[in-house]
Design a protein around this motif. Sequence first.
Motif, PDB file in Angstrom:
ATOM      1  N   TYR A   1       4.533  -3.599   3.518  1.00 30.65           N
ATOM      2  CA  TYR A   1       5.164  -2.838   4.675  1.00 30.65           C
ATOM      3  C   TYR A   1       6.946  -3.355   4.470  1.00 30.65           C
ATOM      4  N   LEU A   2       7.211  -4.617   4.101  1.00 32.31           N
ATOM      5  CA  LEU A   2       8.321  -4.754   3.801  1.00 32.31           C
ATOM      6  C   LEU A   2       9.103  -4.082   2.685  1.00 32.31           C
ATOM      7  N   ALA A   3       8.519  -3.554   1.708  1.00 36.01           N
ATOM      8  CA  ALA A   3       8.787  -2.615   0.691  1.00 36.01           C
ATOM      9  C   ALA A   3       9.166  -1.423   1.111  1.00 36.01           C
ATOM     10  N   LEU A   4       8.536  -0.954   2.266  1.00 36.66           N
ATOM     11  CA  LEU A   4       8.676   0.332   2.811  1.00 36.66           C
ATOM     12  C   LEU A   4      10.118   0.378   3.494  1.00 36.66           C
ATOM     13  N   LEU A   5      10.211  -0.723   4.191  1.00 36.48           N
ATOM     14  CA  LEU A   5      11.423  -0.986   5.165  1.00 36.48           C
ATOM     15  C   LEU A   5      12.500  -0.986   3.908  1.00 36.48           C
ATOM     16  N   GLU A   6      12.302  -1.696   2.814  1.00 38.51           N
ATOM     17  CA  GLU A   6      13.595  -1.795   2.003  1.00 38.51           C
ATOM     18  C   GLU A   6      14.044  -0.404   1.382  1.00 38.51           C
ATOM     19  N   ALA A   7      12.789   0.455   1.053  1.00 35.02           N
ATOM     20  CA  ALA A   7      13.058   1.592   0.567  1.00 35.02           C
ATOM     21  C   ALA A   7      13.805   2.473   1.637  1.00 35.02           C
ATOM     22  N   LEU A   8      13.629   2.465   2.912  1.00 38.54           N
ATOM     23  CA  LEU A   8      14.041   3.102   4.075  1.00 38.54           C
ATOM     24  C   LEU A   8      15.821   2.683   4.203  1.00 38.54           C
TER      25      LEU A   8
ATOM     26  N   ALA B   1      17.469   1.472   1.862  1.00 34.32           N
ATOM     27  CA  ALA B   1      18.218   2.077   0.699  1.00 34.32           C
ATOM     28  C   ALA B   1      18.868   3.403   0.836  1.00 34.32           C
ATOM     29  N   GLY B   2      17.961   3.951   1.865  1.00 33.73           N
ATOM     30  CA  GLY B   2      18.575   5.528   2.010  1.00 33.73           C
ATOM     31  C   GLY B   2      17.859   6.452   0.885  1.00 33.73           C
ATOM     32  N   VAL B   3      16.527   6.114   0.750  1.00 34.89           N
ATOM     33  CA  VAL B   3      15.697   6.699  -0.168  1.00 34.89           C
ATOM     34  C   VAL B   3      15.544   8.342   0.264  1.00 34.89           C
ATOM     35  N   LEU B   4      15.411   8.361   1.645  1.00 30.78           N
ATOM     36  CA  LEU B   4      14.960   9.624   2.232  1.00 30.78           C
ATOM     37  C   LEU B   4      16.272  10.498   2.746  1.00 30.78           C
ATOM     38  N   ASP B   5      17.582  10.033   2.223  1.00 34.24           N
ATOM     39  CA  ASP B   5      18.780  10.830   2.806  1.00 34.24           C
ATOM     40  C   ASP B   5      19.289  11.892   1.736  1.00 34.24           C
ATOM     41  N   ASP B   6      18.682  11.767   0.743  1.00 36.20           N
ATOM     42  CA  ASP B   6      19.120  13.030  -0.332  1.00 36.20           C
ATOM     43  C   ASP B   6      18.457  14.308   0.476  1.00 36.20           C
ATOM     44  N   ASP B   7      18.942  15.514  -0.083  1.00 34.65           N
ATOM     45  CA  ASP B   7      18.499  16.665   0.028  1.00 34.65           C
ATOM     46  C   ASP B   7      18.023  17.208   1.261  1.00 34.65           C
ATOM     47  N   GLY B   8      19.208  17.231   2.347  1.00 37.81           N
ATOM     48  CA  GLY B   8      19.016  17.549   3.812  1.00 37.81           C
ATOM     49  C   GLY B   8      18.692  16.418   4.681  1.00 37.81           C
ATOM     50  N   GLY B   9      18.622  15.248   4.053  1.00 36.72           N
ATOM     51  CA  GLY B   9      18.209  13.850   5.067  1.00 36.72           C
ATOM     52  C   GLY B   9      16.761  13.553   5.471  1.00 36.72           C
ATOM     53  N   PRO B  10      16.531  12.682   5.962  1.00 36.11           N
ATOM     54  CA  PRO B  10      15.057  12.458   6.333  1.00 36.11           C
ATOM     55  C   PRO B  10      14.360  13.445   7.101  1.00 36.11           C
ATOM     56  N   THR B  11      12.987  13.614   6.530  1.00 39.53           N
ATOM     57  CA  THR B  11      12.066  14.309   7.533  1.00 39.53           C
ATOM     58  C   THR B  11      10.982  13.683   7.338  1.00 39.53           C
ATOM     59  N   VAL B  12       9.899  14.167   8.308  1.00 40.16           N
ATOM     60  CA  VAL B  12       8.248  13.547   8.327  1.00 40.16           C
ATOM     61  C   VAL B  12       7.777  13.613   6.979  1.00 40.16           C
ATOM     62  N   ASP B  13       7.939  14.962   6.349  1.00 37.75           N
ATOM     63  CA  ASP B  13       7.211  15.101   5.225  1.00 37.75           C
ATOM     64  C   ASP B  13       7.695  13.802   4.002  1.00 37.75           C
ATOM     65  N   LYS B  14       9.065  13.732   4.084  1.00 33.02           N
ATOM     66  CA  LYS B  14       9.525  12.903   2.894  1.00 33.02           C
ATOM     67  C   LYS B  14       8.763  11.364   3.216  1.00 33.02           C
ATOM     68  N   PHE B  15       9.169  11.249   4.407  1.00 33.67           N
ATOM     69  CA  PHE B  15       8.627   9.639   4.911  1.00 33.67           C
ATOM     70  C   PHE B  15       7.031   9.675   4.580  1.00 33.67           C
ATOM     71  N   TYR B  16       6.334  10.903   4.966  1.00 33.96           N
ATOM     72  CA  TYR B  16       4.610  10.600   4.426  1.00 33.96           C
ATOM     73  C   TYR B  16       4.639  10.478   2.996  1.00 33.96           C
ATOM     74  N   HIS B  17       5.179  11.194   1.974  1.00 30.16           N
ATOM     75  CA  HIS B  17       5.180  10.799   0.613  1.00 30.16           C
ATOM     76  C   HIS B  17       5.824   9.282   0.295  1.00 30.16           C
TER      77      HIS B  17
ATOM     78  N   ALA C   1       5.927   6.707   2.262  1.00 29.46           N
ATOM     79  CA  ALA C   1       4.892   5.683   2.809  1.00 29.46           C
ATOM     80  C   ALA C   1       3.700   5.725   2.015  1.00 29.46           C
ATOM     81  N   ARG C   2       2.994   6.822   1.932  1.00 29.65           N
ATOM     82  CA  ARG C   2       1.853   6.802   1.130  1.00 29.65           C
ATOM     83  C   ARG C   2       1.914   6.264  -0.352  1.00 29.65           C
TER      84      ARG C   2
END
Length: 393
Positions: free
Chosen positions: A21-28, A30-46, A48-49
């Motif tokens: 869980y902490l690794a997921l927060l760390e990835a968030l 670090a802005g992992v979801l910010d590229d290519d149009g910004g965060p989306t639910v689909d990006k977060f799904y992938h 998190a899984r």
Amino acid sequence: MLIDFFYTLRSAKLKVSVTEYLALLEALGAGVLDDDGGPTVDKFYHLARTVLVKDETQFDKFDRAFGAYFKGVEMLTDFTGEIPMDWLRQTLERQLSPEERARLQALDWDDLMATLKQRLEEQKGRHEGGNKWIGTGGTSPFGHGGTNPQGIRIGGQSRNRSAVKVWEQRAYRDYDDTVELGTRNIKVALRRLRRFAREGEATELDLDGTIHRTAANAGMLDIQMVPERHNRIKVLLLMDVGGTMDEHIHRVEELFSAAKSEFKHLEFFYFHNCVYDHLWKNNRRRHAEKTPTWDVIRKFNKDYKLVFVGDATMSPYEILQVGGSVEYNNAEPGAEWIQRLTHAFPQHAWINPEPLGVWDYRQSISIVQQLVHQRMYPLTLAGLEQAMRQLSK
């Protein structure tokens, strides 16, 4: 917000640790979801899984928990058809006599596809109870809720199991390999296919060896360890999923769960109705994460025992016709792929959950029986024992 998400996953019996869980927060962070149009639910799904789920057999549990928590936030799949949904609203339930059914004529494959194209160009509104247009409750080969020897089902639920194409994107659920068995009979039957050997690290007490070495060492305790015994049999399991197989989910899950516990070397893939040029391991992502069937044939050698699990209930077109798949236009008939697989894996069997009494009345089952050299067995205790005896030869 994500603390509640974490507890939702734990409530779904997913083994998600605080570290992950902490690794997921760390990835968030670090802005992992910010590229290519910004965060989306689909990006977060992938993301998190990938971070939280360690075993691909748990993907279905994760999907259900994710969907329950984020329900209404955003659809992960946006599928819209070109046919207005109003055309498919069923208000009529029409019953035909056996004589009326017998008079219905099935279209040739090419005529069927050409006629559908023509109907789409000509039709302007909704129809029901007719024999020509795309609609419901009639004898037209296009639509749903009616009766026709062969046709293209558009929406709705399968009734007569005679559609040669299905116009929709369907979601299938992975079989759960952790389901608790109501009986040990399936495990007992599978144990007929076994060849034990001691492999891996020495983690099990060798009682006889310890006694012998202790006696030889003038009574000084000399503990001996040996690797754990495992079944060396290798199994390649290909499972039909979705459609008519929905009626058999519980029994197939029992079989899958038993196989996972009995065979250390087990590889599994899914297909729908008939095997074609690709398979998949995760039904939720089956359109994006495909495994070419050729890769499966090349990767696994002839030591693997090939086991198909499916009801073999479909239109014969799906097995024998180029483009016969209900979901896409396959370049080669399913029969070609079944023959390639049975040639690559000489030790093979097909387990059919449909009652044995209906096999003779379904043309597709007879065709598949021929393709697997009559090695089709019912999903019963006796059937499994026969299949295991065949595979152990």
